[in-house]
Structure formats: structure tokens, C-alpha cells
Design a protein around this motif. Structure first.
Motif, PDB file in Angstrom:
ATOM      1  N   VAL A 361     -10.414  -5.636   4.995  1.00  0.00           N
ATOM      2  CA  VAL A 361     -10.059  -6.279   3.731  1.00  0.00           C
ATOM      3  C   VAL A 361      -9.724  -5.167   2.745  1.00  0.00           C
ATOM      4  O   VAL A 361     -10.062  -4.001   2.963  1.00  0.00           O
ATOM      5  N   LEU A 362      -9.058  -5.508   1.675  1.00  0.00           N
ATOM      6  CA  LEU A 362      -8.686  -4.511   0.672  1.00  0.00           C
ATOM      7  C   LEU A 362      -9.651  -4.621  -0.491  1.00  0.00           C
ATOM      8  O   LEU A 362      -9.570  -5.550  -1.299  1.00  0.00           O
ATOM      9  N   ALA A 363     -10.598  -3.690  -0.552  1.00  0.00           N
ATOM     10  CA  ALA A 363     -11.678  -3.776  -1.527  1.00  0.00           C
ATOM     11  C   ALA A 363     -11.300  -3.208  -2.889  1.00  0.00           C
ATOM     12  O   ALA A 363     -12.063  -3.351  -3.846  1.00  0.00           O
ATOM     13  N   ARG A 364     -10.141  -2.547  -2.984  1.00  0.00           N
ATOM     14  CA  ARG A 364      -9.710  -1.949  -4.250  1.00  0.00           C
ATOM     15  C   ARG A 364      -8.302  -2.445  -4.595  1.00  0.00           C
ATOM     16  O   ARG A 364      -7.536  -2.838  -3.720  1.00  0.00           O
ATOM     17  N   ASP A 365      -7.988  -2.381  -5.874  1.00  0.00           N
ATOM     18  CA  ASP A 365      -6.649  -2.771  -6.327  1.00  0.00           C
ATOM     19  C   ASP A 365      -5.699  -1.606  -6.095  1.00  0.00           C
ATOM     20  O   ASP A 365      -5.553  -0.727  -6.932  1.00  0.00           O
ATOM     21  N   ILE A 366      -5.038  -1.596  -4.954  1.00  0.00           N
ATOM     22  CA  ILE A 366      -4.172  -0.480  -4.609  1.00  0.00           C
ATOM     23  C   ILE A 366      -2.827  -0.563  -5.310  1.00  0.00           C
ATOM     24  O   ILE A 366      -2.144   0.450  -5.522  1.00  0.00           O
ATOM     25  N   ASP A 367      -2.415  -1.776  -5.694  1.00  0.00           N
ATOM     26  CA  ASP A 367      -1.069  -1.947  -6.250  1.00  0.00           C
ATOM     27  C   ASP A 367      -0.926  -1.381  -7.661  1.00  0.00           C
ATOM     28  O   ASP A 367       0.190  -1.114  -8.110  1.00  0.00           O
ATOM     29  N   SER A 368      -2.037  -1.208  -8.344  1.00  0.00           N
ATOM     30  CA  SER A 368      -1.987  -0.601  -9.683  1.00  0.00           C
ATOM     31  C   SER A 368      -2.659   0.765  -9.711  1.00  0.00           C
ATOM     32  O   SER A 368      -2.972   1.298 -10.777  1.00  0.00           O
ATOM     33  N   ALA A 369      -2.892   1.335  -8.533  1.00  0.00           N
ATOM     34  CA  ALA A 369      -3.595   2.613  -8.442  1.00  0.00           C
ATOM     35  C   ALA A 369      -2.678   3.784  -8.770  1.00  0.00           C
ATOM     36  O   ALA A 369      -1.443   3.642  -8.834  1.00  0.00           O
ATOM     37  N   ALA A 370      -3.285   4.938  -8.966  1.00  0.00           N
ATOM     38  CA  ALA A 370      -2.518   6.159  -9.233  1.00  0.00           C
ATOM     39  C   ALA A 370      -1.681   6.522  -8.014  1.00  0.00           C
ATOM     40  O   ALA A 370      -1.998   6.175  -6.875  1.00  0.00           O
ATOM     41  N   ASP A 371      -0.610   7.261  -8.265  1.00  0.00           N
ATOM     42  CA  ASP A 371       0.344   7.577  -7.201  1.00  0.00           C
ATOM     43  C   ASP A 371      -0.301   8.304  -6.032  1.00  0.00           C
ATOM     44  O   ASP A 371       0.040   8.052  -4.867  1.00  0.00           O
ATOM     45  N   ASP A 372      -1.244   9.219  -6.315  1.00  0.00           N
ATOM     46  CA  ASP A 372      -1.842   9.967  -5.215  1.00  0.00           C
ATOM     47  C   ASP A 372      -2.696   9.073  -4.311  1.00  0.00           C
ATOM     48  O   ASP A 372      -2.739   9.253  -3.086  1.00  0.00           O
ATOM     49  N   LEU A 373      -3.354   8.065  -4.897  1.00  0.00           N
ATOM     50  CA  LEU A 373      -4.128   7.125  -4.087  1.00  0.00           C
ATOM     51  C   LEU A 373      -3.219   6.231  -3.248  1.00  0.00           C
ATOM     52  O   LEU A 373      -3.520   5.929  -2.087  1.00  0.00           O
ATOM     53  N   VAL A 374      -2.113   5.808  -3.835  1.00  0.00           N
ATOM     54  CA  VAL A 374      -1.155   4.983  -3.097  1.00  0.00           C
ATOM     55  C   VAL A 374      -0.587   5.771  -1.918  1.00  0.00           C
ATOM     56  O   VAL A 374      -0.455   5.251  -0.804  1.00  0.00           O
ATOM     57  N   THR A 375      -0.277   7.039  -2.164  1.00  0.00           N
ATOM     58  CA  THR A 375       0.244   7.889  -1.082  1.00  0.00           C
ATOM     59  C   THR A 375      -0.776   8.028   0.041  1.00  0.00           C
ATOM     60  O   THR A 375      -0.439   7.943   1.235  1.00  0.00           O
ATOM     61  N   ARG A 376      -2.030   8.245  -0.333  1.00  0.00           N
ATOM     62  CA  ARG A 376      -3.077   8.385   0.680  1.00  0.00           C
ATOM     63  C   ARG A 376      -3.260   7.078   1.456  1.00  0.00           C
ATOM     64  O   ARG A 376      -3.412   7.074   2.682  1.00  0.00           O
ATOM     65  N   TRP A 377      -3.274   5.955   0.739  1.00  0.00           N
ATOM     66  CA  TRP A 377      -3.407   4.640   1.386  1.00  0.00           C
ATOM     67  C   TRP A 377      -2.282   4.410   2.389  1.00  0.00           C
ATOM     68  O   TRP A 377      -2.524   3.956   3.502  1.00  0.00           O
ATOM     69  N   ARG A 378      -1.067   4.735   2.016  1.00  0.00           N
ATOM     70  CA  ARG A 378       0.058   4.526   2.928  1.00  0.00           C
ATOM     71  C   ARG A 378      -0.068   5.415   4.167  1.00  0.00           C
ATOM     72  O   ARG A 378       0.213   4.973   5.291  1.00  0.00           O
ATOM     73  N   ASP A 379      -0.503   6.634   3.964  1.00  0.00           N
ATOM     74  CA  ASP A 379      -0.673   7.539   5.102  1.00  0.00           C
ATOM     75  C   ASP A 379      -1.771   7.040   6.037  1.00  0.00           C
ATOM     76  O   ASP A 379      -1.594   6.988   7.263  1.00  0.00           O
ATOM     77  N   VAL A 380      -2.904   6.671   5.473  1.00  0.00           N
ATOM     78  CA  VAL A 380      -4.024   6.174   6.276  1.00  0.00           C
ATOM     79  C   VAL A 380      -3.628   4.888   6.996  1.00  0.00           C
ATOM     80  O   VAL A 380      -3.916   4.708   8.190  1.00  0.00           O
ATOM     81  N   ARG A 381      -2.963   4.012   6.296  1.00  0.00           N
ATOM     82  CA  ARG A 381      -2.561   2.748   6.909  1.00  0.00           C
ATOM     83  C   ARG A 381      -1.601   2.990   8.071  1.00  0.00           C
ATOM     84  O   ARG A 381      -1.703   2.349   9.118  1.00  0.00           O
ATOM     85  N   GLY A 382      -0.687   3.904   7.883  1.00  0.00           N
ATOM     86  CA  GLY A 382       0.257   4.211   8.956  1.00  0.00           C
ATOM     87  C   GLY A 382      -0.426   4.773  10.184  1.00  0.00           C
ATOM     88  O   GLY A 382      -0.100   4.409  11.328  1.00  0.00           O
ATOM     89  N   ARG A 383      -1.405   5.657   9.986  1.00  0.00           N
ATOM     90  CA  ARG A 383      -2.109   6.240  11.135  1.00  0.00           C
ATOM     91  C   ARG A 383      -3.000   5.213  11.837  1.00  0.00           C
ATOM     92  O   ARG A 383      -3.119   5.214  13.063  1.00  0.00           O
TER      93      ARG A 383
END
Length: 675
Positions: A361-383
Motif C-alpha cells: 500500500v502507499l503509506a505516504r503522499d508521493i504525488d505531492s512529495a519533493a522531487d528527490d523522494l519522487v525520484t527515489r520512489w520511481r527507482d525503487v518501484r522499477g527495481r
């Protein structure tokens, strides 16, 4: 040795082709065999992605002793409910009448005339064996009573679907009442309606969005926004690959029943697209993007068309593909990112699923997060997605269902048109709009060229070959609505002509003569009763679907008899909309369009990217039809006698066939549509 199902086109039937049960497909020959042998009929109904269907198959239908009982004492018929919704509807009504509930697998014992006398759902092996023995004994010793029971059931289920009941005209008061009812049922904490199990209420959300557009109701919009956010952040949504599961087993959207159905994702794509249009919410935009990607990537079939579903099970185990432990996250990501992902996706040592596993589940609001967190989320999700791809994957039911593909076409067309003029001003840099547009047209071509045979719709195809089952009312309605959407998308007249052809068949062969519709045609195979269910189930009711097509077609052509037919049909479900709106969401959605007009917007222009068109799509009232093209373009009735004014692109706005003064600037058009 394979049984009679070995040549079936249905993946569900093919799953049972090697059973020791001597299955028959649904056919006159099967019932003739029962009469010849003087034995009752066992009708087993399910679908390929059904978990408990698989369980009963493994426990009972693959067991030699159970098969011996069935083969000696019954004629066994296996039915794919998705291929034959008419058969399913008749016997599901009987099952619900006799037991107070229904579901799949559905287990029905019937006379050789098809009259059901005992109904149930899933049975474990031992109780099922005892049931088979009891039915065999009763058929031998209490035949007269069984036949009377079957006749009584048929009479009862026929009465349950009688046409000509109370009616109520569609009005603002009626739709306001429906919203009040939905608000009472709304889960204030987790969104949605009611408790567990909790299904995505896509049709009710579409209704509430249109109600908000027409009335400005903040409450209606908030119910949608809250529910859409909770679903998108829950386990019912695939946090790695996109796409929604069929339902959640809890009331928090955490643990899904893992099957992914085409119809749910098509309808939810419309919800998130329209929510994005009205609010510019980045979460709604992301979910619309990802759901589109899921449809085109995971459900596209090599022969064209979208597959029906991804299975609930993987190698007989639910969640095997999707659930995680903290250790598995660490193995895929390393210590640091593994711990970060466990926190973000709420993966714990205790687990939220079975055997210490957790559904992401998505426990944090990623859509309004800072750019560096969004980048990390996308990388983690891809892996994580790459690691998940190495696991066993669920099977896919790759039959193409006409109505479900129709729902997807309409959703993709709406998404493509909005993405070409996004409300948040972001550019379509990756070609997603173009891909969605092309997919909508290609899918429409598949339905037009493969599923329309001698002017009538066929319900299913597989591997490029159309099946024998005739289209039911929902097929005619959903495909007609889809063809109207593609007409607006492309400006090509053939799609409007095809929509009219299908609607003419629906009016000629499905009407009750009292305003409503039967679900099967008057010349279709005769069942023990003719279904006519106006309530929504997993998909829009046939009546609601055909009304959507009728309203859109009438607005696009100016032919009022189609609108009159829609109004009469909606009146027959008026009491249902006002009293039980959770079961009439799509009818209410169409009713909002009808009450709003709907608006008809014709934009005379030679520029396919004219700013007037973007304004129209951003601000159109509920159910608006929009066409654009050169004045008097052949095959586009709304552009007839609609010239450019002073050589400038011109928007003609009408409502219920009454037109306002034409406008030539986006500002004027926006004012006209929002005033």
C-alpha cells in the motif's frame, strides 16, 4: 483423455478439458442427453479468474471418485459466465432466490428441461459428494416433487424480473435523493460504500462526478475524491504495475482478491480521468496514466482486442506474485532502500496478508512529495517490478468480450482527448495520448470487423476467431457508446453509422414494449426465463448501457426518437435510482447527462488542435458530445450548416437541440459552458 470441452474457445472451459468429469458445453444436445438417460443436469458456472472455481475444480472435478459419481448420475454442463451472461443471469437469480446469496462457482441441479430445483455455490469435496448422492436419491425416489420444485422456481424467477413495474421520471429531485442515499452509505474513514468485502464503486463515482458538474455539489465531489484516493493508495491498486484488483476482502482496501478485470479498470480509468479534469489532482492524473498503461501493456492480445482478466491465483496460490516480506524487499533493494520501501509500502514482519506477507500500500503522499523522494520512489518501484517479474505470473483469460472492450474504448477515448488538452497544463511528452487514441480506434476496428456478423453482435472472440454466443443487451449498449466516442475522437462518420445500426437492433429485438429492455434478443436461444435485470452488477446493466448509447447517438445525430427511447427506459429505473442508487449508478450517470441536455458542441475548424477544442473538453457539462472538423464534413451531422465566422474557428453550443449564438474565442466558449 480430454472431454468435450477440448474444442471450446473459452479459457475457463479449456481449464476443465482434462477433467475426468464428462463435461458438456451449454447446448441443446446436453439436455437431450439428459432426457435420453433420464437423469438430472448438473450446471456448473464460473470464470477463468475465479479463485474458488479453481479450488472446487482441484478438490472435486479433478477427483476420479467425484467424477465417477457425476458421470454415472448426471449430465454435467460447464458454463463460462462471461461468455454466456444470459445463462448465468437466469441461474444466478434462481440461486439467490433459493439461498439468499450467490457467487461463483455456481452449482445448479436442474431437470432435463433446464428447470433448477437445487442451487448453491462452492462446496468442499466431502459435502459435494454427499450432495450428489442426495440429489441422485431424490431424483429416483421423489421425482414428482423435484419437478414441481423446478417449475415453482422458474415461475418465481420469472416473476422476479417482470417488466411493467412502477416508473418515475428523471428529475433533479430524484437525482438529489440518490446522492443523499449514497452519502449516507459513504465510509467516512476509508471511502467507498458499505463494509467488507468492498468493491470499487466506479459507476456510482461517475454519477457523483456528473452530479457535481451539474449542481456544483461539493459533497458529491468530496466522496469521489476521498474514495479515489483511498483506493489508489490501497492494496487493491497494484502499486508497482498499475491496475485495480476486483475487490478488497477488508473495508480498508488493503488486501485484494487479486484478479484484475478489464471492466473494472476501464470504468475506473474514466473515474480518474474525469476527476483529474475537474480538479487537476496529480494523484488522479497518475492513476489514469498508469491504468492506461496497464490496459495497453498487460491486457492487449496479439490478435487485437483486450483480454478479459488476469487470474486471482498464481500456481494455485493467491498473492504469490504480489505480496512481500521485509526480507524480500531487502533482497531486491539492499538494506537502505529495502527499509525505506518497507516503510513507504507498509510491509511489516507481522504482515497484512497470509504467512507474514504484506500487500503493498502507499503509506505516504508521493504525488505531492519533493522531487528527490519522487525520484527515489520511481527507482525503487522499477527495481521491485523487475524482481517481481522473475516470480511466477498469474494466468490471463485472453478472450475478448465485446461490452468490456466497449467500456475500454470509451475510457481510452476520453483519456486521449483530455490528455491532448490537460487541465494542469502539462505536455504529453511521452506520446501517451497518441497511444491511447490509436488503441481506442484499433479496438473499435476489432469489434466492427470481427464481432459484428450479419449486422448482429457476437459477444466473444479469441485468437482472432469470433465465438458463437450472441451479444446481449449490455454488448449492444457498451459498443454503441464506444462507437459514438470514436466518432467524436476521429470525426469519421462510419462509427456513427455503426452505432446507429447496433441501437436499431437493440430497439427492434430487445425492447419490452413498455419502455424497458430484456437482456436477450427476441430471437435468441430460449432459456427457462428471459432475463431483464435493470440493476448494475460488476458492469453496467444492459438497460443503462443501451441508454448511454441512445443519449449519445441522439445528441450526435439530432434524431429524437433515440432520446425518447432512452427517456422511457430511464423512467422504468427511476424508482431504483431514487431508492437504491448503489445498484443503479450507471443509469444515474446517464440520467445526469440527459438532465443536463446533454450539450452538443460542434467546432467548425480546420485545425485539429484548435484552442476551442481544448476548452470544450476541459469545461464540457455532463455527457456532452463534442465534434470538430471542417464545416459540413460528410458523416458528421453536428457540423452540417456550421460555417466558420469571418474565417475564424467557431464553436456552436446547443443543449437539447436548442442552440446558442456561436462563439469564436476560448474565453467566450468557457463562459458559455460554465455559466
Amino acid at each position: 483423455m480430454p472431454n468435450r470441452l477440448a474444442t471450446a474457445t473459452s479459457p475457463y472451459l479449456l481449464q476443465h478439458a482434462d477433467n475426468p468429469v464428462d463435461w458438456w458445453p451449454w447446448s441443446d444436445e446436453a439436455f437431450a442427453e439428459a432426457r435420453k438417460r433420464d437423469v438430472p443436469v448438473l450446471i456448473s458456472v464460473g470464470y477463468a479468474a475465479c479463485h474458488w472455481c479453481h479450488v472446487m475444480a482441484h478438490e472435486s472435478f479433478e477427483d476420479d471418485a467425484i467424477a465417477h459419481q457425476i458421470n454415472d448420475d448426471f449430465v454435467a454442463i460447464k458454463v463460462d459466465r462471461e461468455e454466456r451472461p444470459d445463462v448465468d443471469a437466469v441461474y444466478m437469480t434462481a440461486t439467490q432466490a433459493m439461498t439468499g446469496q450467490g457467487g461463483w462457482p455456481m452449482t445448479v441441479f436442474a431437470t432435463p428441461e433446464g428447470e433448477p430445483f437445487f442451487c448453491g455455490t462452492y462446496y468442499p469435496k466431502a459435502p459435494f459428494s454427499r450432495l450428489l448422492e442426495s440429489v441422485r436419491t431424490a431424483w429416483r425416489d421423489q421425482r414428482e416433487g423435484i419437478i414441481k420444485q423446478g417449475s415453482a422456481v422458474v415461475q418465481a424467477i420469472g416473476g422476479a424480473q417482470l417488466v411493467g413495474g412502477p416508473t418515475a421520471p428523471i428529475s433533479a429531485t430524484l437525482l438529489d435523493t440518490a446522492v443523499v442515499q449514497l452519502a449516507k452509505d459513504h465510509d467516512q474513514e476509508y471511502g467507498g460504500f458499505g463494509g467488507a468485502p468492498k468493491f470499487p464503486p466506479h459507476m456510482n463515482l461517475l454519477f457523483l462526478l456528473r452530479h457535481h458538474q451539474r449542481t456544483g455539489s461539493a459533497e458529491a465531489l468530496e466522496i469521489v475524491r476521498h474514495t479515489a484516493e483511498q483506493m489508489a493508495r490501497g492494496g487493491i491498486y497494484d502499486q508497482l504495475a498499475g491496475g485495480f484488483a476486483r475487490y478488497a476482502v477488508d473495508n480498508t482496501w488493503t488486501v485484494p482478491h487479486f484478479e484484475k478485470m478489464l471492466y473494472d479498470n476501464a470504468l475506473l480509468l474514466r473515474v480518474y480521468t474525469q476527476l483529474w479534469r475537474l480538479t487537476a489532482d496529480p494523484l488522479a492524473r497518475r492513476i489514469a496514466d498508469e491504468t492506461t498503461a496497464f490496459l495497453l501493456r498487460d491486457l492487449a492480445t496479439p490478435a487485437g482486442g483486450l483480454a478479459s482478466a488476469l487470474d486471482a491465483d498464481t500456481e494455485g496460490t493467491e498473492g504469490l506474485t504480489y505480496a512481500w516480506t521485509p526480507a524480500q524487499l531487502t533482497a531486491a533493494l539492499g538494506e537502505d532502500d529495502g527499509a525505506w520501501a518497507a516503510d513507504l509500502f507498509r510491509v511489516t514482519t507481522k504482515g497484512t496478508f497470509e504467512h507474514g506477507m504484506s500487500v503493498l500500500v502507499l503509506a505516504r503522499d508521493i504525488d505531492s512529495a519533493a522531487d528527490d523522494l519522487v525520484t527515489r520512489w520511481r527507482d525503487v518501484r522499477g527495481r521491485l517490478l523487475a524482481a517481481r517479474a522473475q516470480r511466477p505470473q498469474p494466468a490471463r483469460d485472453d478472450k475478448v468480450v465485446a461490452s468490456w472492450n466497449g467500456l475500454a474504448i470509451t475510457a481510452l477515448a476520453e483519456y486521449a482527448l483530455l490528455l491532448e488538452s490537460p487541465p494542469d497544463g502539462t505536455a504529453d511528452s511521452d506520446g501517451t495520448a497518441s497511444a491511447a487514441r490509436q488503441a481506442a480506434v484499433t479496438l473499435a476496428e476489432v469489434l466492427a470487423e470481427r464481432h459484428i456478423v450479419d449486422g448482429r453482435l457476437r459477444r466473444v472472440s479469441r485468437d482472432g476467431v469470433v465465438g458463437a454466443p450472441a451479444g446481449v443487451l449490455e454488448d449492444y449498449g457498451a459498443v454503441a457508446e464506444a462507437f459514438c466516442a470514436v466518432h467524436q475522437l476521429t470525426g469519421e462518420g462510419r462509427w456513427l453509422t455503426l452505432a446507429g445500426t447496433l441501437l436499431d437492433v437493440a430497439l427492434a429485438h430487445f425492447g419490452t414494449g413498455q419502455g424497458g429492455f430484456f437482456d436477450t434478443a427476441d430471437d435468441a436461444e430460449r432459456l427457462v426465463t428471459r432475463p431483464a435485470d435493470p440493476t448494475d452488477n460488476a458492469t453496467p446493466s444492459g438497460l443503462a448501457a443501451v441508454c448511454a448509447g441512445l443519449v449519445a447517438y441522439s445528441a450526435l445525430t439530432g434524431e429524437t426518437r433515440y432520446r425518447e427511447a432512452a427517456d422511457a427506459a430511464l423512467e422504468t429505473v427511476g424508482p431504483l435510482i431514487g431508492g437504491h442508487p448503489r445498484f443503479a449508478g450507471y443509469s444515474a450517470t446517464v440520467a445526469e447527462a440527459a438532465l443536463a441536455g446533454p450539450y452538443e458542441i460542434a467546432i467548425a475548424t480546420t485545425d485539429p488542435h484548435d484552442p476551442l477544442l481544448a476548452t470544450a473538453h476541459r469545461h464540457a457539462p455532463p455527457g456532452t458530445v463534442i465534434v470538430a472538423g471542417a464545416p459540413d464534413k460528410p458523416g458528421v451531422p453536428l457540423l452540417a450548416d456550421r460555417p466558420l465566422i469571418d474565417g475564424r474557428a467557431t464553436a456552436y453550443v446547443c443543449r437539447g437541440f436548442v442552440c446558442d449564438r456561436p462563439v469564436t474565442t476560448p474565453e467566450e466558449l468557457e463562459a458559455r459552458l460554465t455559466s
